[in-house]
Design a protein around this motif. Structure first.
Motif, PDB file in Angstrom:
ATOM      1  N   PRO A   1      12.936  15.596   2.436  1.00  0.00           N
ATOM      2  CA  PRO A   1      12.136  16.101   1.319  1.00  0.00           C
ATOM      3  C   PRO A   1      11.893  15.039   0.242  1.00  0.00           C
ATOM      4  O   PRO A   1      12.690  14.122   0.070  1.00  0.00           O
ATOM      5  N   ILE A   2      10.787  15.213  -0.456  1.00  0.00           N
ATOM      6  CA  ILE A   2      10.460  14.355  -1.596  1.00  0.00           C
ATOM      7  C   ILE A   2      10.688  15.183  -2.842  1.00  0.00           C
ATOM      8  O   ILE A   2      10.129  16.266  -2.993  1.00  0.00           O
ATOM      9  N   ILE A   3      11.503  14.680  -3.735  1.00  0.00           N
ATOM     10  CA  ILE A   3      11.859  15.405  -4.950  1.00  0.00           C
ATOM     11  C   ILE A   3      11.175  14.729  -6.134  1.00  0.00           C
ATOM     12  O   ILE A   3      11.365  13.532  -6.364  1.00  0.00           O
ATOM     13  N   SER A   4      10.362  15.475  -6.852  1.00  0.00           N
ATOM     14  CA  SER A   4       9.678  14.942  -8.019  1.00  0.00           C
ATOM     15  C   SER A   4      10.498  15.220  -9.270  1.00  0.00           C
ATOM     16  O   SER A   4      10.925  16.350  -9.505  1.00  0.00           O
ATOM     17  N   LEU A   5      10.696  14.200 -10.062  1.00  0.00           N
ATOM     18  CA  LEU A   5      11.392  14.354 -11.339  1.00  0.00           C
ATOM     19  C   LEU A   5      10.417  14.635 -12.473  1.00  0.00           C
ATOM     20  O   LEU A   5      10.821  14.794 -13.618  1.00  0.00           O
TER      21      LEU A   5
ATOM     22  N   GLY B   1       7.783  17.067 -11.994  1.00  0.00           N
ATOM     23  CA  GLY B   1       7.161  18.361 -11.785  1.00  0.00           C
ATOM     24  C   GLY B   1       6.086  18.444 -10.729  1.00  0.00           C
ATOM     25  O   GLY B   1       5.525  19.505 -10.504  1.00  0.00           O
ATOM     26  N   HIS B   2       5.773  17.348 -10.045  1.00  0.00           N
ATOM     27  CA  HIS B   2       4.779  17.400  -8.968  1.00  0.00           C
ATOM     28  C   HIS B   2       5.421  18.076  -7.764  1.00  0.00           C
ATOM     29  O   HIS B   2       6.524  17.715  -7.356  1.00  0.00           O
ATOM     30  N   ASN B   3       4.743  19.055  -7.199  1.00  0.00           N
ATOM     31  CA  ASN B   3       5.380  19.813  -6.128  1.00  0.00           C
ATOM     32  C   ASN B   3       4.578  19.843  -4.830  1.00  0.00           C
ATOM     33  O   ASN B   3       4.913  20.608  -3.937  1.00  0.00           O
ATOM     34  N   ASP B   4       3.552  19.042  -4.705  1.00  0.00           N
ATOM     35  CA  ASP B   4       2.741  19.104  -3.493  1.00  0.00           C
ATOM     36  C   ASP B   4       2.723  17.775  -2.739  1.00  0.00           C
ATOM     37  O   ASP B   4       1.770  17.464  -2.043  1.00  0.00           O
ATOM     38  N   VAL B   5       3.780  16.982  -2.868  1.00  0.00           N
ATOM     39  CA  VAL B   5       3.864  15.739  -2.110  1.00  0.00           C
ATOM     40  C   VAL B   5       4.650  16.021  -0.840  1.00  0.00           C
ATOM     41  O   VAL B   5       5.783  16.501  -0.888  1.00  0.00           O
ATOM     42  N   TYR B   6       4.024  15.732   0.287  1.00  0.00           N
ATOM     43  CA  TYR B   6       4.618  16.043   1.587  1.00  0.00           C
ATOM     44  C   TYR B   6       5.184  14.802   2.278  1.00  0.00           C
ATOM     45  O   TYR B   6       6.253  14.836   2.852  1.00  0.00           O
ATOM     46  N   ARG B   7       4.418  13.727   2.256  1.00  0.00           N
ATOM     47  CA  ARG B   7       4.836  12.507   2.930  1.00  0.00           C
ATOM     48  C   ARG B   7       4.368  11.308   2.122  1.00  0.00           C
ATOM     49  O   ARG B   7       3.281  11.323   1.557  1.00  0.00           O
ATOM     50  N   VAL B   8       5.214  10.274   2.079  1.00  0.00           N
ATOM     51  CA  VAL B   8       4.875   9.021   1.409  1.00  0.00           C
ATOM     52  C   VAL B   8       5.125   7.889   2.398  1.00  0.00           C
ATOM     53  O   VAL B   8       6.166   7.848   3.061  1.00  0.00           O
ATOM     54  N   ALA B   9       4.150   6.989   2.496  1.00  0.00           N
ATOM     55  CA  ALA B   9       4.290   5.816   3.359  1.00  0.00           C
ATOM     56  C   ALA B   9       4.021   4.574   2.523  1.00  0.00           C
ATOM     57  O   ALA B   9       3.172   4.583   1.626  1.00  0.00           O
ATOM     58  N   ASN B  10       4.753   3.513   2.827  1.00  0.00           N
ATOM     59  CA  ASN B  10       4.538   2.219   2.182  1.00  0.00           C
ATOM     60  C   ASN B  10       4.334   1.173   3.267  1.00  0.00           C
ATOM     61  O   ASN B  10       5.133   1.087   4.211  1.00  0.00           O
ATOM     62  N   LEU B  11       3.255   0.406   3.124  1.00  0.00           N
ATOM     63  CA  LEU B  11       2.945  -0.673   4.055  1.00  0.00           C
ATOM     64  C   LEU B  11       2.985  -1.974   3.274  1.00  0.00           C
ATOM     65  O   LEU B  11       2.439  -2.055   2.166  1.00  0.00           O
ATOM     66  N   TYR B  12       3.608  -2.994   3.847  1.00  0.00           N
ATOM     67  CA  TYR B  12       3.816  -4.265   3.156  1.00  0.00           C
ATOM     68  C   TYR B  12       3.089  -5.401   3.860  1.00  0.00           C
ATOM     69  O   TYR B  12       3.119  -5.496   5.093  1.00  0.00           O
ATOM     70  N   PHE B  13       2.477  -6.259   3.054  1.00  0.00           N
ATOM     71  CA  PHE B  13       1.767  -7.447   3.531  1.00  0.00           C
ATOM     72  C   PHE B  13       2.143  -8.624   2.632  1.00  0.00           C
ATOM     73  O   PHE B  13       2.624  -8.431   1.512  1.00  0.00           O
ATOM     74  N   ASN B  14       1.856  -9.836   3.092  1.00  0.00           N
ATOM     75  CA  ASN B  14       2.157 -11.018   2.279  1.00  0.00           C
ATOM     76  C   ASN B  14       1.335 -11.079   1.000  1.00  0.00           C
ATOM     77  O   ASN B  14       1.816 -11.549  -0.020  1.00  0.00           O
TER      78      ASN B  14
ATOM     79  N   MET C   1       0.875  -1.161   0.000  1.00  0.00           N
ATOM     80  CA  MET C   1       0.000   0.000   0.000  1.00  0.00           C
ATOM     81  C   MET C   1       0.916   1.216   0.000  1.00  0.00           C
ATOM     82  O   MET C   1       1.801   1.338   0.841  1.00  0.00           O
ATOM     83  N   THR C   2       0.701   2.114  -0.952  1.00  0.00           N
ATOM     84  CA  THR C   2       1.446   3.365  -1.012  1.00  0.00           C
ATOM     85  C   THR C   2       0.471   4.491  -0.714  1.00  0.00           C
ATOM     86  O   THR C   2      -0.572   4.595  -1.353  1.00  0.00           O
ATOM     87  N   VAL C   3       0.819   5.313   0.271  1.00  0.00           N
ATOM     88  CA  VAL C   3      -0.019   6.429   0.690  1.00  0.00           C
ATOM     89  C   VAL C   3       0.773   7.712   0.440  1.00  0.00           C
ATOM     90  O   VAL C   3       1.893   7.855   0.941  1.00  0.00           O
ATOM     91  N   ILE C   4       0.180   8.615  -0.332  1.00  0.00           N
ATOM     92  CA  ILE C   4       0.842   9.860  -0.693  1.00  0.00           C
ATOM     93  C   ILE C   4       0.017  11.018  -0.139  1.00  0.00           C
ATOM     94  O   ILE C   4      -1.135  11.208  -0.529  1.00  0.00           O
ATOM     95  N   TYR C   5       0.623  11.772   0.772  1.00  0.00           N
ATOM     96  CA  TYR C   5      -0.052  12.908   1.393  1.00  0.00           C
ATOM     97  C   TYR C   5       0.415  14.214   0.751  1.00  0.00           C
ATOM     98  O   TYR C   5       1.612  14.410   0.540  1.00  0.00           O
ATOM     99  N   THR C   6      -0.523  15.105   0.484  1.00  0.00           N
ATOM    100  CA  THR C   6      -0.164  16.440   0.016  1.00  0.00           C
ATOM    101  C   THR C   6       0.249  17.290   1.214  1.00  0.00           C
ATOM    102  O   THR C   6       0.064  16.896   2.365  1.00  0.00           O
ATOM    103  N   THR C   7       0.823  18.427   0.942  1.00  0.00           N
ATOM    104  CA  THR C   7       1.271  19.310   2.003  1.00  0.00           C
ATOM    105  C   THR C   7       0.080  19.751   2.850  1.00  0.00           C
ATOM    106  O   THR C   7      -0.873  20.333   2.329  1.00  0.00           O
ATOM    107  N   PRO C   8       0.104  19.456   4.148  1.00  0.00           N
ATOM    108  CA  PRO C   8      -1.028  19.821   5.007  1.00  0.00           C
ATOM    109  C   PRO C   8      -1.070  21.322   5.285  1.00  0.00           C
ATOM    110  O   PRO C   8      -0.043  22.005   5.252  1.00  0.00           O
TER     111      PRO C   8
END
Length: 103
Positions: free
Chosen positions: A44-48, A50-63, A4-11
């Motif tokens: 920081p998250i650097i977009s290659l 041009g996306h500039n409003d990504v604040y936090r990314v989380a990845n959750l792993y399951f079987n 699961m990838t969760v991408i949060y915009t700048t709060p």
């Protein structure tokens, strides 16, 4: 493996987001049944592209996707869904679930 990838915009309120996310949400999510790994960006998250409003990314792993979906039906899973709305509305987050393979 399922991911699961969760991408949060700048709060609007970064201080509130950070405090709630790390003191409440992450500890709660780490209790999800079947969770293998929980990783969060560090710095920081650097977009290659041009996306500039990504604040936090989380990845959750399951079987598997089935195990992940069952996990989110659990009491803890339901609590995570409700809690996420406290610090990030549906307009402020993107959530993707998928199977992954190592190549």
């Amino acid at each position: 493996m399922a991911k699961m990838t969760v991408i949060y915009t700048t709060p609007k309120d970064k201080e509130f987001f950070e405090k709630h996310y790390f003191e409440v949400h992450v500890p709660l999510a780490k209790q999800l049944p079947g969770l293998l790994k929980y990783e969060i960006n560090n710095g920081p998250i650097i977009s290659l592209t041009g996306h500039n409003d990504v604040y936090r990314v989380a990845n959750l792993y399951f079987n598997s996707l089935d195990e992940m979906m069952e996990s989110f039906k659990s009491d803890i899973g339901q609590q995570c869904a409700v809690d996420r709305m406290i610090f990030a509305s549906d307009d402020e987050v993107q959530i993707y679930v998928y199977d992954s393979i190592n190549t």
